[in-house]
Design a protein around this motif. Structure first.
Motif, PDB file in Angstrom:
ATOM      1  N   UNK A   1       0.847  -1.187   0.000  1.00 18.98           N
ATOM      2  CA  UNK A   1       0.000   0.000   0.000  1.00 18.98           C
ATOM      3  C   UNK A   1       0.884   1.238   0.000  1.00 18.98           C
ATOM      4  N   UNK A   2       0.503   2.260  -0.801  1.00 19.25           N
ATOM      5  CA  UNK A   2       1.247   3.511  -0.852  1.00 19.25           C
ATOM      6  C   UNK A   2       0.307   4.679  -0.621  1.00 19.25           C
ATOM      7  N   UNK A   3       0.754   5.664   0.142  1.00 17.22           N
ATOM      8  CA  UNK A   3      -0.032   6.875   0.391  1.00 17.22           C
ATOM      9  C   UNK A   3       0.626   8.100  -0.238  1.00 17.22           C
ATOM     10  N   UNK A   4       1.703   7.895  -1.029  1.00 20.56           N
ATOM     11  CA  UNK A   4       2.425   9.032  -1.626  1.00 20.56           C
ATOM     12  C   UNK A   4       2.730   8.785  -3.102  1.00 20.56           C
ATOM     13  N   UNK A  10       4.052   0.254   1.762  1.00 25.58           N
ATOM     14  CA  UNK A  10       3.901  -0.409   3.052  1.00 25.58           C
ATOM     15  C   UNK A  10       3.286  -1.780   2.827  1.00 25.58           C
ATOM     16  N   UNK A  11       3.897  -2.807   3.419  1.00 27.03           N
ATOM     17  CA  UNK A  11       3.379  -4.159   3.302  1.00 27.03           C
ATOM     18  C   UNK A  11       2.110  -4.303   4.137  1.00 27.03           C
ATOM     19  N   UNK A  12       1.061  -4.823   3.525  1.00 23.60           N
ATOM     20  CA  UNK A  12      -0.163  -5.104   4.259  1.00 23.60           C
ATOM     21  C   UNK A  12       0.000  -6.456   4.938  1.00 23.60           C
ATOM     22  N   UNK A  40     -13.029 -13.568  -2.895  1.00 19.12           N
ATOM     23  CA  UNK A  40     -13.076 -12.109  -2.830  1.00 19.12           C
ATOM     24  C   UNK A  40     -12.905 -11.639  -1.387  1.00 19.12           C
ATOM     25  N   UNK A  41     -12.127 -10.542  -1.258  1.00 19.91           N
ATOM     26  CA  UNK A  41     -11.927  -9.917   0.038  1.00 19.91           C
ATOM     27  C   UNK A  41     -12.419  -8.471  -0.024  1.00 19.91           C
ATOM     28  N   UNK A  42     -12.744  -7.934   1.160  1.00 20.80           N
ATOM     29  CA  UNK A  42     -13.252  -6.567   1.256  1.00 20.80           C
ATOM     30  C   UNK A  42     -12.539  -5.838   2.381  1.00 20.80           C
ATOM     31  N   UNK A  43     -12.210  -4.569   2.139  1.00 22.11           N
ATOM     32  CA  UNK A  43     -11.606  -3.728   3.178  1.00 22.11           C
ATOM     33  C   UNK A  43     -12.408  -2.443   3.323  1.00 22.11           C
ATOM     34  N   UNK A  44     -12.715  -2.076   4.580  1.00 21.91           N
ATOM     35  CA  UNK A  44     -13.430  -0.843   4.877  1.00 21.91           C
ATOM     36  C   UNK A  44     -12.511   0.261   5.382  1.00 21.91           C
ATOM     37  N   UNK A  45     -11.198  -0.019   5.477  1.00 18.16           N
ATOM     38  CA  UNK A  45     -10.264   0.968   6.042  1.00 18.16           C
ATOM     39  C   UNK A  45      -9.015   1.125   5.176  1.00 18.16           C
ATOM     40  N   UNK A  46      -9.240   1.301   3.868  1.00 20.24           N
ATOM     41  CA  UNK A  46      -8.165   1.575   2.904  1.00 20.24           C
ATOM     42  C   UNK A  46      -7.090   0.501   2.898  1.00 20.24           C
ATOM     43  N   UNK A  47      -7.478  -0.744   3.089  1.00 18.41           N
ATOM     44  CA  UNK A  47      -6.553  -1.858   2.935  1.00 18.41           C
ATOM     45  C   UNK A  47      -5.810  -2.278   4.181  1.00 18.41           C
ATOM     46  N   UNK A  48      -6.049  -1.621   5.316  1.00 23.95           N
ATOM     47  CA  UNK A  48      -5.357  -2.016   6.552  1.00 23.95           C
ATOM     48  C   UNK A  48      -5.797  -3.409   6.991  1.00 23.95           C
TER      49      UNK A  48
END
Length: 352
Positions: A1-4, A10-12, A40-48
């Motif tokens: 995951x990247x925020x920039x 960042x490794x999930x 299928x997977x689902x994330x509600x917190x931006x992949x955390x």
């Protein structure tokens, strides 16, 4: 995951996703859905954190995902298409009319759902998948890997190049001018009139809705790099490759040059820039009558090269480059075009 924008990653560490092969993503209302080789997977917190939402899809390999206003659609390798009306909690199969259950791509467009299936066929549904009709009507599109839409156009990436439809899939036309003959195309990324195609030989760009294409591989370590996925986000292009990681490049790097006509000119020519004088932007137009390696560079009064504008193979046509002199001082500059045995130089003036 990247925020920039991909500068760092960042490794999930969520164990539910860490050992899975992820084939596709889609998102809706801040929920991210991931299609994997085990459902299928689902994330509600931006992949955390991730939760499995398989139910009827446990241990099925998900090839593609897409979201309409009311439904989530999942394509399954050799398993057909499934639909959910409650964000993936429950799924029903919707395969009535499909000739093949090997699903490569699904898109929603103009109240239709389109599916690319094994055997080089494209199907369309007008009732959210309750029934499907064949849209290429015997026209062999070979393997169709991906579908993408923009404006009123649908693009198909195939084993044998690019096809597009202007009438909701009723008819399909080859759209390969500038591409290598019989080039395998795997994916697209689209932003307004900018269309980027990922191929077995790198990246191609179109700024005229697929009428012509320009190869854009500068920066890759290998000109024959296989592009499997593309994304345009925050003014960057991200390219997922086969065994060569993720690459990114500023979108502005590749869209300064535009093919403004695919009509083949009779001769090489370099036009006077306009406006001239300019501050800080101007346009430079030139003609290329045959396939050739083209270099367009800017020099100062002392003959020092201050900017390389174009340095790549181009197909026959008329091109225009938007040159930005923001970081150069006022003065007289020369721009020079080299293509094969042709060479021409013209003068321009930057006034700030």
């Amino acid at each position: 995951m990247s925020s920039n924008s991909g500068n760092s990653w960042k490794l999930i560490n969520d164990s539910k996703i860490s050992n899975l092969n992820i084939n596709d993503f889609t998102n809706s209302n801040n929920i991210i859905f991931a299609g994997s080789h085990k459902g299928i997977l689902k994330s509600n917190n931006l992949g955390e954190n991730w939760s499995l939402i398989n139910n009827e899809l446990i241990n099925l390999e998900i090839s593609c995902l897409t979201k309409s206003e009311s439904y989530l659609f999942a394509g399954v390798y050799n398993g057909g298409i499934y639909r959910s009306s409650n964000d993936g909690q429950n799924w029903i199969p919707i395969n009535n009319g499909l000739s093949n259950l090997y699903i490569n791509s699904i898109v929603t467009f103009n109240n239709y759902v389109f599916a690319a299936v094994g055997g080089g066929n494209i199907f369309r549904s007008s009732n959210n998948g309750e029934s499907w009709e064949l849209m290429n009507h015997g026209q062999n599109l070979f393997s169709v890997y991906s579908l993408k839409t923009t404006q009123n156009l649908i693009f198909a990436a195939t084993y044998n190049g690019i096809y597009k439809s202007t009438n909701n899939g009723e008819n399909w036309y080859s759209s390969n001018y500038g591409l290598q003959e019989n080039l395998m195309v795997r994916c697209f990324a689209i932003s307004n009139n900018i269309i980027v195609a990922g191929t077995i030989n790198g990246i191609y760009l179109s700024t005229n809705f697929g009428e012509s294409w320009i190869k854009k591989n500068e920066g890759f370590w290998n000109d024959n790099i296989l592009i499997k996925s593309l994304l345009i986000n925050h003014n960057y292009i991200f390219a997922g490759t086969y065994n060569n990681s993720v690459w990114k490049r500023p979108l502005s790097d590749i869209v300064n040059i535009q093919s403004i006509s695919s009509e083949i000119p009779e001769n090489y020519s370099l036009y006077q820039n306009y406006p001239n004088p300019f501050n800080p932007e101007t346009k430079i137009k030139f003609n290329i009558p045959q396939n050739n390696f083209v270099n367009l560079s800017v020099y100062d009064l002392l003959g020092k090269k201050v900017k390389i504008l174009v340095n790549e193979n181009l197909s026959p046509g008329t091109y225009e480059f938007s040159f930005d002199g923001l970081n150069l001082p006022s003065g007289v500059y020369f721009y020079k075009l080299n293509a094969g045995n042709f060479s021409q130089t013209k003068k321009m003036t930057l006034i700030k």
